[in-house]
Design an enzyme around this catalytic site. Structure first.
Site, PDB file in Angstrom:
ATOM      1  N   LYS A 271       2.726   6.152   6.194  1.00  0.00           N
ATOM      2  CA  LYS A 271       1.830   5.267   5.447  1.00  0.00           C
ATOM      3  C   LYS A 271       2.331   3.839   5.619  1.00  0.00           C
ATOM      4  O   LYS A 271       3.481   3.530   5.297  1.00  0.00           O
ATOM      5  CB  LYS A 271       1.833   5.632   3.958  1.00  0.00           C
ATOM      6  CG  LYS A 271       0.958   4.706   3.108  1.00  0.00           C
ATOM      7  CD  LYS A 271      -0.500   5.024   3.304  1.00  0.00           C
ATOM      8  CE  LYS A 271      -1.405   3.943   2.700  1.00  0.00           C
ATOM      9  NZ  LYS A 271      -1.432   2.698   3.512  1.00  0.00           N
TER      10      LYS A 271
ATOM     11  N   SER B  34      -6.036   3.496   4.533  1.00  0.00           N
ATOM     12  CA  SER B  34      -5.567   2.771   3.341  1.00  0.00           C
ATOM     13  C   SER B  34      -6.721   2.194   2.536  1.00  0.00           C
ATOM     14  O   SER B  34      -6.663   1.060   2.049  1.00  0.00           O
ATOM     15  CB  SER B  34      -4.605   1.645   3.760  1.00  0.00           C
ATOM     16  OG  SER B  34      -3.731   1.309   2.715  1.00  0.00           O
TER      17      SER B  34
ATOM     18  N   SER C 160       0.790  -1.235   0.000  1.00  0.00           N
ATOM     19  CA  SER C 160       0.000   0.000   0.000  1.00  0.00           C
ATOM     20  C   SER C 160       0.818   1.280   0.000  1.00  0.00           C
ATOM     21  O   SER C 160       0.247   2.372  -0.070  1.00  0.00           O
ATOM     22  CB  SER C 160      -0.950   0.019   1.203  1.00  0.00           C
ATOM     23  OG  SER C 160      -2.005  -0.901   1.009  1.00  0.00           O
TER      24      SER C 160
ATOM     25  N   LYS D 275       0.001   3.695  -2.672  1.00  0.00           N
ATOM     26  CA  LYS D 275      -1.079   4.668  -2.562  1.00  0.00           C
ATOM     27  C   LYS D 275      -0.567   6.095  -2.365  1.00  0.00           C
ATOM     28  O   LYS D 275      -1.302   7.049  -2.591  1.00  0.00           O
ATOM     29  CB  LYS D 275      -2.030   4.276  -1.431  1.00  0.00           C
ATOM     30  CG  LYS D 275      -2.792   2.991  -1.739  1.00  0.00           C
ATOM     31  CD  LYS D 275      -3.550   2.463  -0.536  1.00  0.00           C
ATOM     32  CE  LYS D 275      -4.202   1.127  -0.882  1.00  0.00           C
ATOM     33  NZ  LYS D 275      -4.750   0.428   0.292  1.00  0.00           N
TER      34      LYS D 275
END
Length: 300
Positions: A242, A127, A67, A70
């Site tokens: 993140k 997320s 992720s 992203k």
């Protein structure tokens, strides 16, 4: 003959001394790399302002970024849609596939209309994969067109060992990046004030809708696991980050911290474990930033 043996013994002693010195230099060099004892297989620590690499560990090996992909999706959406109050609808057709992939979701309902701001926070903090798909459709009309933009932006940023196949980070053979490339991406993205604000936010509640009259509340998958006292100096702090995880990628994290008045970026990939184990990616970040504190304090 005796002189010959003495010279030979003396030569051995010199050789042993040289070997001992070489070993000492190796040990000292290893101690200087504060990433070596991290659980993560790949890592890079960077000065966020200058881009100077302070330490690295297999930072240029191509691996699944999960992720952390992203971050690129959110950055491109911000650049393409500066009006954060613009309405955007969560496409109904993406939900079955995302649920089948067991992708992380922010909690919006199929067909729900919110704002660009809402889905940006939904993509970054919890997320949310459905948020990424909504942004993809809004910006480019299709996932394939958006992925082309992702790869174009990666090339512009000098991410030479990166290739994206989807906006979410789902595992695909040709979807890869490196700790070094993802650090470049984060450094560039943090220059965007909107991205920086979202990246460093702990909690957010979306716009009320018919489906969610009180909005949907999000918590950062990193900051929600911290209490602000992880670093010893009261002025030092992990500002945001993140997280990412897939079985192929392991536990991943891209984070930003302030240490001794300067900001640093740390990207770690491939830590063991999963969502239900100890979060070794977060433990690595705390450990590295603490070691950085110690090193910086010693220089003062």
């Amino acid at each position: 003959m005796k002189k010959f043996h003495r010279r030979r013994a003396h030569g051995r002693r010199i050789l042993l001394c040289l070997l001992a010195l070489a070993l000492l230099f190796v040990v000292l060099a290893l101690r200087q790399n504060i990433l070596l004892d991290t659980a993560s297989r790949h890592a890079l620590l960077m000065d966020a302002q200058t881009g100077q690499v302070l330490a690295q560990k297999r930072a240029n090996e191509k691996v699944a970024p999960a992720s952390l992909s992203k971050m690129m999706t959110v950055l491109l959406a911000i650049e393409a849609q500066p009006d954060l109050d613009q309405p955007v609808t969560l496409p109904e057709d993406v939900f079955p596939e995302l649920m089948a992939e067991n992708a992380s979701m922010a909690g919006f309902a199929p067909g729900e209309t919110v704002t660009v701001r809402d889905v940006l926070y939904g993509a970054m903090l919890p997320s949310g994969a459905e948020c990424c798909e909504a942004l993809t459709r809004l910006v480019s009309g299709s996932e394939s067109a958006f992925v082309a933009l992702m790869n174009q932006k990666a090339a512009e940023l000098g991410m030479k060992n990166t290739h994206f196949c989807n906006p979410i980070g789902l595992t695909e053979t040709e979807h890869y990046s490196t700790a070094a490339d993802l650090a470049k991406l984060l450094q560039a993205a943090l220059q965007n004030e909107t991205f920086r604000t979202i990246f460093t936010t702990g909690h957010y509640t979306s716009t009320p809708t018919a489906q969610h009259p009180e909005g949907v509340s999000f918590a950062s998958t990193l900051l929600s696991k911290l209490n602000g006292s992880e670093l010893s100096d009261g002025q030092d702090k992990i500002l945001g980050g993140k997280t990412g995880y897939t079985a192929a990628a392991g536990l991943c994290l891209a984070s930003l911290a302030t240490v001794q008045g300067r900001e640093y970026i740390l990207v770690t990939l491939g830590a063991p474990g999963s969502h239900i184990t100890e979060q070794f990616n977060i433990q690595d970040a705390i450990s590295v930033y603490r070691k950085l504190e110690t090193k910086m304090s010693a220089k003062r």
